[in-house]
Design a protein around this motif. Sequence first.
Motif, PDB file in Angstrom:
ATOM      1  N   SER A  52       0.264  -1.482  -0.114  1.00  0.00           N
ATOM      2  CA  SER A  52       0.417  -0.011   0.158  1.00  0.00           C
ATOM      3  C   SER A  52       1.069   1.338   0.303  1.00  0.00           C
ATOM      4  O   SER A  52       1.623   1.296  -0.033  1.00  0.00           O
ATOM      5  CB  SER A  52      -1.411  -0.311   1.586  1.00  0.00           C
ATOM      6  OG  SER A  52      -0.140   0.210   2.377  1.00  0.00           O
ATOM      7  N   SER A  53       0.324   2.256  -0.613  1.00  0.00           N
ATOM      8  CA  SER A  53       0.797   3.685  -0.570  1.00  0.00           C
ATOM      9  C   SER A  53       1.239   4.056   1.172  1.00  0.00           C
ATOM     10  O   SER A  53       0.272   3.392   1.596  1.00  0.00           O
ATOM     11  CB  SER A  53       0.360   4.065  -1.371  1.00  0.00           C
ATOM     12  OG  SER A  53      -0.832   4.805  -0.943  1.00  0.00           O
ATOM     13  N   SER A  54       1.711   5.112   1.145  1.00  0.00           N
ATOM     14  CA  SER A  54       1.291   6.197   2.602  1.00  0.00           C
ATOM     15  C   SER A  54       0.358   6.429   2.494  1.00  0.00           C
ATOM     16  O   SER A  54      -0.504   6.755   1.273  1.00  0.00           O
ATOM     17  CB  SER A  54       2.661   7.050   2.068  1.00  0.00           C
ATOM     18  OG  SER A  54       2.339   7.777   0.921  1.00  0.00           O
ATOM     19  N   VAL A  55      -0.247   7.064   3.463  1.00  0.00           N
ATOM     20  CA  VAL A  55      -1.096   7.677   3.549  1.00  0.00           C
ATOM     21  C   VAL A  55      -1.565   9.125   3.245  1.00  0.00           C
ATOM     22  O   VAL A  55      -0.003   9.376   3.310  1.00  0.00           O
ATOM     23  CB  VAL A  55      -2.083   8.480   4.745  1.00  0.00           C
ATOM     24  CG1 VAL A  55      -3.151   8.924   5.029  1.00  0.00           C
ATOM     25  CG2 VAL A  55      -2.574   6.596   5.213  1.00  0.00           C
ATOM     26  N   ARG A  56      -1.682   9.857   2.158  1.00  0.00           N
ATOM     27  CA  ARG A  56      -1.168  10.898   1.375  1.00  0.00           C
ATOM     28  C   ARG A  56      -2.635  11.766   1.105  1.00  0.00           C
ATOM     29  O   ARG A  56      -3.218  11.440   1.458  1.00  0.00           O
ATOM     30  CB  ARG A  56      -0.554  11.187   0.281  1.00  0.00           C
ATOM     31  CG  ARG A  56      -1.561  10.118  -0.358  1.00  0.00           C
ATOM     32  CD  ARG A  56      -0.959   9.209  -1.966  1.00  0.00           C
ATOM     33  NE  ARG A  56       0.459   8.508  -1.064  1.00  0.00           N
ATOM     34  CZ  ARG A  56       1.339   8.010  -2.266  1.00  0.00           C
ATOM     35  NH1 ARG A  56       1.142   8.149  -3.367  1.00  0.00           N
ATOM     36  NH2 ARG A  56       1.869   7.413  -1.805  1.00  0.00           N
ATOM     37  N   HIS A  57      -1.882  12.825   1.149  1.00  0.00           N
ATOM     38  CA  HIS A  57      -3.391  13.862   0.030  1.00  0.00           C
ATOM     39  C   HIS A  57      -2.449  15.052  -0.901  1.00  0.00           C
ATOM     40  O   HIS A  57      -1.396  15.447  -1.014  1.00  0.00           O
ATOM     41  CB  HIS A  57      -3.600  14.732   1.443  1.00  0.00           C
ATOM     42  CG  HIS A  57      -3.251  16.066   1.876  1.00  0.00           C
ATOM     43  ND1 HIS A  57      -3.105  17.261   1.303  1.00  0.00           N
ATOM     44  CD2 HIS A  57      -2.958  15.651   3.277  1.00  0.00           C
ATOM     45  CE1 HIS A  57      -1.826  17.663   2.570  1.00  0.00           C
ATOM     46  NE2 HIS A  57      -2.328  16.779   3.633  1.00  0.00           N
ATOM     47  N   THR A  92      -8.411  15.627   1.028  1.00  0.00           N
ATOM     48  CA  THR A  92      -8.578  14.648   0.913  1.00  0.00           C
ATOM     49  C   THR A  92      -7.083  13.758   1.067  1.00  0.00           C
ATOM     50  O   THR A  92      -7.196  13.165   0.436  1.00  0.00           O
ATOM     51  CB  THR A  92      -9.705  13.887   0.201  1.00  0.00           C
ATOM     52  OG1 THR A  92     -10.397  15.506  -0.379  1.00  0.00           O
ATOM     53  CG2 THR A  92     -10.802  12.341   0.621  1.00  0.00           C
ATOM     54  N   GLU A  93      -7.040  13.294   2.425  1.00  0.00           N
ATOM     55  CA  GLU A  93      -6.426  12.465   2.828  1.00  0.00           C
ATOM     56  C   GLU A  93      -6.857  10.612   1.837  1.00  0.00           C
ATOM     57  O   GLU A  93      -7.985  10.658   1.977  1.00  0.00           O
ATOM     58  CB  GLU A  93      -6.029  11.645   4.823  1.00  0.00           C
ATOM     59  CG  GLU A  93      -5.729  12.850   4.425  1.00  0.00           C
ATOM     60  CD  GLU A  93      -5.275  12.836   6.021  1.00  0.00           C
ATOM     61  OE1 GLU A  93      -5.598  11.649   7.421  1.00  0.00           O
ATOM     62  OE2 GLU A  93      -4.814  13.787   8.092  1.00  0.00           O
ATOM     63  N   HIS A  94      -5.510   9.660   1.564  1.00  0.00           N
ATOM     64  CA  HIS A  94      -5.901   8.713   0.812  1.00  0.00           C
ATOM     65  C   HIS A  94      -4.974   7.797   0.767  1.00  0.00           C
ATOM     66  O   HIS A  94      -4.360   8.010   1.657  1.00  0.00           O
ATOM     67  CB  HIS A  94      -6.994   9.068  -0.933  1.00  0.00           C
ATOM     68  CG  HIS A  94      -6.368   9.320  -1.593  1.00  0.00           C
ATOM     69  ND1 HIS A  94      -5.881  10.775  -1.447  1.00  0.00           N
ATOM     70  CD2 HIS A  94      -5.324   9.331  -2.928  1.00  0.00           C
ATOM     71  CE1 HIS A  94      -5.162  11.345  -2.262  1.00  0.00           C
ATOM     72  NE2 HIS A  94      -4.672   9.906  -3.050  1.00  0.00           N
ATOM     73  N   GLN A  95      -5.563   6.358   0.582  1.00  0.00           N
ATOM     74  CA  GLN A  95      -4.052   5.488   0.612  1.00  0.00           C
ATOM     75  C   GLN A  95      -4.155   4.818  -0.680  1.00  0.00           C
ATOM     76  O   GLN A  95      -5.926   4.272  -0.426  1.00  0.00           O
ATOM     77  CB  GLN A  95      -3.836   4.739   1.629  1.00  0.00           C
ATOM     78  CG  GLN A  95      -2.373   3.834   1.781  1.00  0.00           C
ATOM     79  CD  GLN A  95      -2.813   3.300   3.447  1.00  0.00           C
ATOM     80  OE1 GLN A  95      -3.971   2.995   3.981  1.00  0.00           O
ATOM     81  NE2 GLN A  95      -1.432   3.020   3.633  1.00  0.00           N
ATOM     82  N   ALA A  96      -3.551   4.188  -1.393  1.00  0.00           N
ATOM     83  CA  ALA A  96      -4.285   2.909  -2.511  1.00  0.00           C
ATOM     84  C   ALA A  96      -3.151   1.910  -1.679  1.00  0.00           C
ATOM     85  O   ALA A  96      -2.093   1.402  -1.354  1.00  0.00           O
ATOM     86  CB  ALA A  96      -3.466   3.503  -4.584  1.00  0.00           C
ATOM     87  N   VAL A  97      -3.976   0.781  -2.107  1.00  0.00           N
ATOM     88  CA  VAL A  97      -3.386  -0.709  -1.649  1.00  0.00           C
ATOM     89  C   VAL A  97      -3.879  -1.578  -2.556  1.00  0.00           C
ATOM     90  O   VAL A  97      -4.807  -1.689  -3.682  1.00  0.00           O
ATOM     91  CB  VAL A  97      -4.007  -1.133  -0.137  1.00  0.00           C
ATOM     92  CG1 VAL A  97      -3.863  -0.118   0.778  1.00  0.00           C
ATOM     93  CG2 VAL A  97      -5.998  -0.856  -0.580  1.00  0.00           C
ATOM     94  N   ASN A  98      -3.097  -2.866  -2.730  1.00  0.00           N
ATOM     95  CA  ASN A  98      -3.292  -3.627  -3.955  1.00  0.00           C
ATOM     96  C   ASN A  98      -3.397  -4.868  -2.355  1.00  0.00           C
ATOM     97  O   ASN A  98      -2.036  -5.890  -2.058  1.00  0.00           O
ATOM     98  CB  ASN A  98      -2.060  -3.816  -4.590  1.00  0.00           C
ATOM     99  CG  ASN A  98      -1.952  -4.891  -5.694  1.00  0.00           C
ATOM    100  OD1 ASN A  98      -2.762  -6.465  -5.219  1.00  0.00           O
ATOM    101  ND2 ASN A  98      -1.967  -4.721  -6.341  1.00  0.00           N
TER     102      ASN A  98
END
Length: 175
Positions: free
Chosen positions: A72-77, A130-136
Motif C-alpha cells: 500500500s502507498s502511504s496515507v497522503r493528500h 482529502t487523505e487517501h491511500q492506495a492498496v493492492n
Amino acid sequence: MASLLPLIQDILPMIIPASITVTKAADILPPVTEANGDGQERSKVQVISRNAVVDKTDKMCASVLIVKPKASSSVRHYGEQGTLLSDASEAIIYAVLGKGAILSPPKDEGEEPGRHELEQGDFAFIPAWTEHQAVNECEEGDFHLIVIRSGGHPVEVNLTDWGGAEVKVNNKQSQ
C-alpha cells in the motif's frame, strides 16, 4: 489591463501553437529489482510513483502509481499547488491494470477506513486535501494507476497515518 489577461491566454495558443509532448513508457523508470532465493527477480520497491507529464502547463499534470501485490502507498493528500486555497490540487485517478482500493479516513476513531474498490477501467475523484491511500491486497499482479492532478507539477503530502504529521521524504520518485 487585468481584464485582458484571460482573453490573451485564450487567444495566444491560436497565434503561437504549442507542440504535443509524449512521454514514452520506457522513459518512466522501471522498478529496481533484486534476485530472490529461487533465482527470479522481484521488485525491491513496493510502491512506485513516476512523473509522466509535468510542467507542460500550469493547469494539470499526470503521474503513474504502481502498487505491488500485498502493498500500500502511504496515507497522503494532494495539498496546495500555490499560495491560495483555490490552488489546492484535485485529482482524478484512473485504474489501468489490476485490482485494488482507495482507502479514505475512518469516520470515527477505532473504525476501519472507508473503502473504494477499483479495477481496470474505473475512475476515482480525489478532492483537494482529502487523505487517501492506495492498496493492492492481491497475491499476484500489480495495481497500476494514472493520477491526473490540477496544477503543473504533482504535489503529494505523505502522512504518518490518518490525520498524522507530514513525512519529509527526500526521494520523490518512490512512495
